[in-house]
Design a protein around this motif. Sequence first.
Motif, PDB file in Angstrom:
ATOM      1  N   PRO A 246      -0.732   8.601   2.228  1.00 27.17           N
ATOM      2  CA  PRO A 246      -0.552   8.036   0.881  1.00 27.17           C
ATOM      3  C   PRO A 246       0.909   7.840   0.507  1.00 27.17           C
ATOM      4  O   PRO A 246       1.213   7.159  -0.475  1.00 27.17           O
ATOM      5  N   LEU A 247       1.825   8.413   1.287  1.00 31.63           N
ATOM      6  CA  LEU A 247       3.250   8.279   1.009  1.00 31.63           C
ATOM      7  C   LEU A 247       3.851   7.024   1.633  1.00 31.63           C
ATOM      8  O   LEU A 247       4.849   6.494   1.127  1.00 31.63           O
ATOM      9  N   SER A 248       3.266   6.526   2.701  1.00 30.85           N
ATOM     10  CA  SER A 248       3.863   5.419   3.457  1.00 30.85           C
ATOM     11  C   SER A 248       3.999   4.129   2.648  1.00 30.85           C
ATOM     12  O   SER A 248       5.029   3.455   2.746  1.00 30.85           O
ATOM     13  N   PRO A 249       3.005   3.709   1.846  1.00 27.76           N
ATOM     14  CA  PRO A 249       3.163   2.445   1.108  1.00 27.76           C
ATOM     15  C   PRO A 249       4.359   2.421   0.168  1.00 27.76           C
ATOM     16  O   PRO A 249       5.102   1.434   0.124  1.00 27.76           O
ATOM     17  N   ILE A 250       4.580   3.480  -0.620  1.00 29.84           N
ATOM     18  CA  ILE A 250       5.698   3.472  -1.559  1.00 29.84           C
ATOM     19  C   ILE A 250       7.027   3.559  -0.812  1.00 29.84           C
ATOM     20  O   ILE A 250       8.013   2.931  -1.213  1.00 29.84           O
TER      21      ILE A 250
END
Length: 414
Positions: free
Chosen positions: A273-277
């Motif tokens: 969930p951290l990769s997109p931002i």
Amino acid sequence: MIVLDQQVPLQKPSPYSKRWFTPELKSQQARVLLETFFPKMADLEIEDPVPPSEGIPWYPITELEVHQSLKAAKGTTAPGEDGIITLVWKHLWPYLWKMITYIFARSVELGHYPHQWKQARIIVLRKPGKPDYGVLEAYRPISLLNTLGKILEAVMARRLSFWAKSYKLLLDTQFGGRPGRNTEQALLTLVNAIDRAWLWSKVITLVAFDLTGAFNGVNDSSLDTRLQAKGILTVARRWIRSFMENRYAGISFNDFQTEISPLEHAGLAQGSPLSPILFGFFNSDLVDQLVDHYGGASAFIDDYFRWRAGQSAEDNIRKIQEEDIPRIEAWAQQTGSLFNVKKTELIHLTRSKRQHGVGQIIINGTVIKPSDTVKLLGVIFNKKMRWKEHVQQVVKRATQVNIALGGLRHLRPE
């Protein structure tokens, strides 16, 4: 297009060709897949950025933050190597909340992402409807990660999203990876620009770019430079670098699994969930273009599109080739990124028939000519904005789903 060697086929072999099922051959296939999904990155000379003067305050991770991220997480998604689904942590939270919060807070403060959470199981799936499964482009990697680690990553993603909004660190034309910034808004930004251009009898020329191995191709040094330039605190950047470094993965396909081994070029973890931002910060310089009557740019995570509005398609093509393409190629070289030229699409959006097939652009030595349709974020744009092709696609999908549901008629609900 990358084609597999004839001695290392990926397509399902004939049942009479038992030699294709040998462990040695499958190990070679696994190696080829890993090298493709995690390509070697270019060596970069990173300059020290000048961070903004306004500092972002840092506060220790709280129990409320962790609980909010845990509640928002899906409970039954496939687990990683630990085999524990998120639903287990939801049930254990009332008993372990102090311990989990303490572990998360210390992980970030020490700048250390635990080794056990860096192990991924890569599941290789076939992309549906591909004519040839002997090419690597016909396969998609799905990364299964440790679920407790993903909760901490979601906490950090929330903080980055809050900073991006509060301190205006990312552009309004960057969508995805942040709450309330979805595909519909990204498409509406483009459609509104087209409507304004048509109101003044202008032609819109659109180029849709596709980054090769977007998340896996992110260089940690290049990302850290951009985070520092945006004013992200050292404590967060140090933890993010630890999150990206020394990752491990095993690959599974055709009932064959490899052992967990180090990844030389991991980039950003797929499925995190951290990769997109983080990718939003990584490509922020690429999307940093003004949206006005003369054109604009927008992105949804790794889908980047640039458009020009002018009196003729020929003028738009000239400006794209002389001004935009060099800028985009320079950004790719600076960050070690690579655009998939074969997936780059060009289209002239106008009701004037004489403008439709005008010109061509050249990217990395490859000629790209205008097409009649372009698919952006699941929506098919045609050159006259009539939506006929998109409606046909939706009807086809709905028909397939309806037929599939009809086959469940005599089954018990469970």
